[in-house]
Scaffold this motif. Structure first.
Motif, PDB file in Angstrom:
ATOM      1  N   LYS A  97      44.359  36.863  42.926  1.00 28.81           N
ATOM      2  CA  LYS A  97      45.077  37.332  44.087  1.00 28.81           C
ATOM      3  C   LYS A  97      46.490  37.498  43.812  1.00 28.81           C
ATOM      4  O   LYS A  97      46.821  36.956  42.740  1.00 28.81           O
ATOM      5  CB  LYS A  97      44.778  36.372  45.103  1.00 28.81           C
ATOM      6  CG  LYS A  97      43.231  36.410  45.873  1.00 28.81           C
ATOM      7  CD  LYS A  97      43.085  35.484  46.877  1.00 28.81           C
ATOM      8  CE  LYS A  97      41.770  35.326  47.294  1.00 28.81           C
ATOM      9  NZ  LYS A  97      41.346  34.542  48.336  1.00 28.81           N
ATOM     10  N   PRO A  98      47.281  38.276  44.699  1.00 30.77           N
ATOM     11  CA  PRO A  98      48.464  38.596  44.360  1.00 30.77           C
ATOM     12  C   PRO A  98      49.234  37.294  44.102  1.00 30.77           C
ATOM     13  O   PRO A  98      50.131  37.264  43.003  1.00 30.77           O
ATOM     14  CB  PRO A  98      49.093  39.270  45.461  1.00 30.77           C
ATOM     15  CG  PRO A  98      47.990  39.860  46.127  1.00 30.77           C
ATOM     16  CD  PRO A  98      46.741  39.026  45.772  1.00 30.77           C
ATOM     17  N   TYR A 117      55.848  41.747  37.294  1.00 26.67           N
ATOM     18  CA  TYR A 117      54.875  41.942  38.056  1.00 26.67           C
ATOM     19  C   TYR A 117      54.065  43.071  38.076  1.00 26.67           C
ATOM     20  O   TYR A 117      52.821  43.182  37.926  1.00 26.67           O
ATOM     21  CB  TYR A 117      54.956  41.515  39.551  1.00 26.67           C
ATOM     22  CG  TYR A 117      53.855  41.624  40.707  1.00 26.67           C
ATOM     23  CD1 TYR A 117      53.412  39.954  40.821  1.00 26.67           C
ATOM     24  CD2 TYR A 117      53.242  42.538  41.062  1.00 26.67           C
ATOM     25  CE1 TYR A 117      52.110  40.212  41.730  1.00 26.67           C
ATOM     26  CE2 TYR A 117      52.228  42.707  41.901  1.00 26.67           C
ATOM     27  CZ  TYR A 117      51.547  41.278  42.113  1.00 26.67           C
ATOM     28  OH  TYR A 117      50.533  41.381  43.023  1.00 26.67           O
ATOM     29  N   VAL A 160      50.080  44.339  36.585  1.00 22.14           N
ATOM     30  CA  VAL A 160      49.093  44.970  37.523  1.00 22.14           C
ATOM     31  C   VAL A 160      48.622  46.421  37.078  1.00 22.14           C
ATOM     32  O   VAL A 160      47.782  47.050  37.565  1.00 22.14           O
ATOM     33  CB  VAL A 160      49.528  44.878  39.008  1.00 22.14           C
ATOM     34  CG1 VAL A 160      49.159  43.642  39.443  1.00 22.14           C
ATOM     35  CG2 VAL A 160      50.448  45.595  39.533  1.00 22.14           C
TER      36      VAL A 160
END
Length: 498
Positions: free
Chosen positions: A50-51, A65, A69
């Motif tokens: 999850k984030p 980040y 992703v």
């Protein structure tokens, strides 16, 4: 992209970044506060964090980040990304080969750099030899055939059920009109013979199926055997319920592996319907039991069925391994333009193991002693409808094969001829099954694979020097001399002299 592949790409990047920091899973766990088992599942593509968890990983590894992703991989892992984006794992039904997609993904996840290097190697080889996606699919189907000894019992049973349901007498030759009637009455086909003109861009096509209106366009001028095979394939697509299919014969292009595989299944069904197992088994048993090879008897077996020589030889590759236990064999189809000196190996199949005669995509010259090429030379002069011959081909390092060959005009290309061959490895099993193997009328010929790799000296048919063989011999001699020097100067005596 598939969610599973997105998880795998994230896991690959995480593992790479962790290794770049020289961190163990335990170390990364201490940095981020995430459990070691959880991190292991992420790296193996089992879970996608999850984030908030990604933020912890980003901070711990000092990687932005957005970079974490992103689906973009660096140069080391880029080939794996290309493979995943191509959806190759999804398009090829791996279960046919007893492989689970998850197994391949685990291999990729556990050794990404080595797998990436391997994939890069395959891609480079494919580009160098112009190996296309279509070539890969066709090679996969051939491998599937070979793994199953080219015999598919479920399709054989489907043919028997179809014949019973539609009252087809498999002990008699099947007429094209009988199959056409089933297509029209049962499956709602309309058949036209005037749309495919012999001139123009479609001159090599024999049929086109229009699925929206169920119209089958047939080229005029085909013989009955060709029409019968096309009708039988169309029946197979419908009776077996295949939605993913090809719409032209011969095919022009395909988009998915299922289309290629279903085309093979439909062709197999058609061959088994036109040349049923029981009649060909009985007829071949009688020919094989004779003490001398009966050429007329063999040709009469071919004439029992409303089939082309190619369909007959293809059917032999189903029947001989299963019914007669003759499992070491090859199938070859050559194409040749009248008046040229070029012979192209267009199709091949090897059962039991990779036999000696095989395709070389390097512009090498196939051995002119092959009976497959001899009949092509003869038919170009004789203009007969069918040239047949049989020969024992003796390879220096690949055994001896009994080879049956037929040559005909190419039904799809004006001015071209094709030869179809089936070669049977002469071993103890073949000697038990074929009483005529010692027939002196069957010629024995020493052969090679290509001139460039041939050991035969002073061959009157040689088209090129044995440069590949010479190169191998030169390297072997060099290695032997180096070994001698190693022994000579590696002794204590020579060290003392020095």
């Amino acid at each position: 992209m598939e969610e599973e592949y997105i998880r795998l790409i994230f896991g690959l990047k995480l593992r790479q970044k962790r290794n770049e920091r020289n961190l163990s899973l335990f170390g990364l766990s201490k940095l981020t506060g995430l459990s070691k088992s959880y991190l292991n599942e992420i790296e193996n593509g089992k879970k996608y964090p999850k984030p908030d968890k990604i933020a912890l990983l980003s901070t711990g590894l000092e990687v932005p980040y957005d970079q974490m992703v992103s689906l973009k991989l660096d140069k080391k892992l880029a080939p794996i990304g290309e493979l995943l984006r191509s959806k190759m794992f999804k398009e090829i039904p791996l279960e046919l080969f007893g492989i689970k997609e998850s197994d391949l993904i685990d291999i990729v996840a556990n050794a990404p750099l080595k797998v990436s290097a391997f994939i890069s190697t395959i891609i480079k080889i494919a580009q160098h030899y112009d190996f296309s996606r279509e070539s890969f699919y066709l090679a996969s189907v051939r491998s599937y055939q070979e793994a199953n000894k080219n015999y598919f019992g479920d399709l054989e049973e489907s043919v028997l059920r179809f014949a019973e349901a539609y009252q087809i007498n498999l002990s008699q030759p099947i007429a094209d009109k009988d199959l056409a009637e089933i297509l029209v009455e049962e499956y709602g086909y309309t058949i036209h013979f005037d749309a495919l003109q012999p001139e123009g861009p479609l001159n090599n096509l024999r049929s086109v199926f229009v699925p929206k209106t169920k119209v089958l366009l047939m080229a005029d001028g085909m013989d009955e055997a060709q029409r019968t095979f096309i009708y039988a394939k169309e029946i197979a697509y419908n009776y077996l319920g295949y939605q993913e299919r090809l719409y032209t014969f011969p095919w022009i292009k395909f988009d998915t592996f299922d289309q290629v595989l279903n085309n093979f299944y439909a062709s197999y069904f058609a061959g088994a319907l036109i040349i049923p197992r029981a009649p060909i088994h009985q007829a071949l048993t009688e020919v094989f039991a004779r003490p001398n090879f009966d050429i007329e008897g063999f040709l009469q077996v071919m004439a029992l069925f409303n089939a082309s020589p190619e369909s007959f030889y293809q059917r032999l590759t189903n029947i001989l391994p299963k019914v007669f236990n003759i499992q070491d064999l090859f199938f070859l189809r050559f194409s040749h333009k009248a008046g040229s000196t070029s012979y192209e190996l267009k199709k091949e199949l090897h059962l039991a193991h990779q036999q000696s005669p095989r395709a070389y995509e390097t512009n090498e010259h196939y051995c002119r002693r092959w009976v497959s090429l001899k009949v092509l030379d003869r038919i170009g002069v004789s203009n007969l409808a069918h040239e047949f011959d049989v020969q024992v081909s003796a390879y220096e390092d690949g055994g001896r094969y009994l080879v049956f060959t037929s040559a005909t005009q190419d039904p799809f290309k004006t001015g071209y001829y094709r030869s179809i061959s089936v070669g049977l490895l002469i071993n103890a099993e073949l000697k038990r099954k074929l009483a005529f193997l010692n027939d002196p009328k069957i010629g024995i010929e020493k052969v090679g694979v290509t001139c460039e790799r041939c050991h035969i000296n002073d061959c009157e048919l040689r088209q090129a020097p044995a440069k590949v063989l010479d190169s191998v011999a030169k390297n072997k001699a060099m290695a032997m001399r180096v070994a001698e020097l190693m022994r000579e100067y590696g002794s204590s005596v020579n060290q003392t002299k020095a």
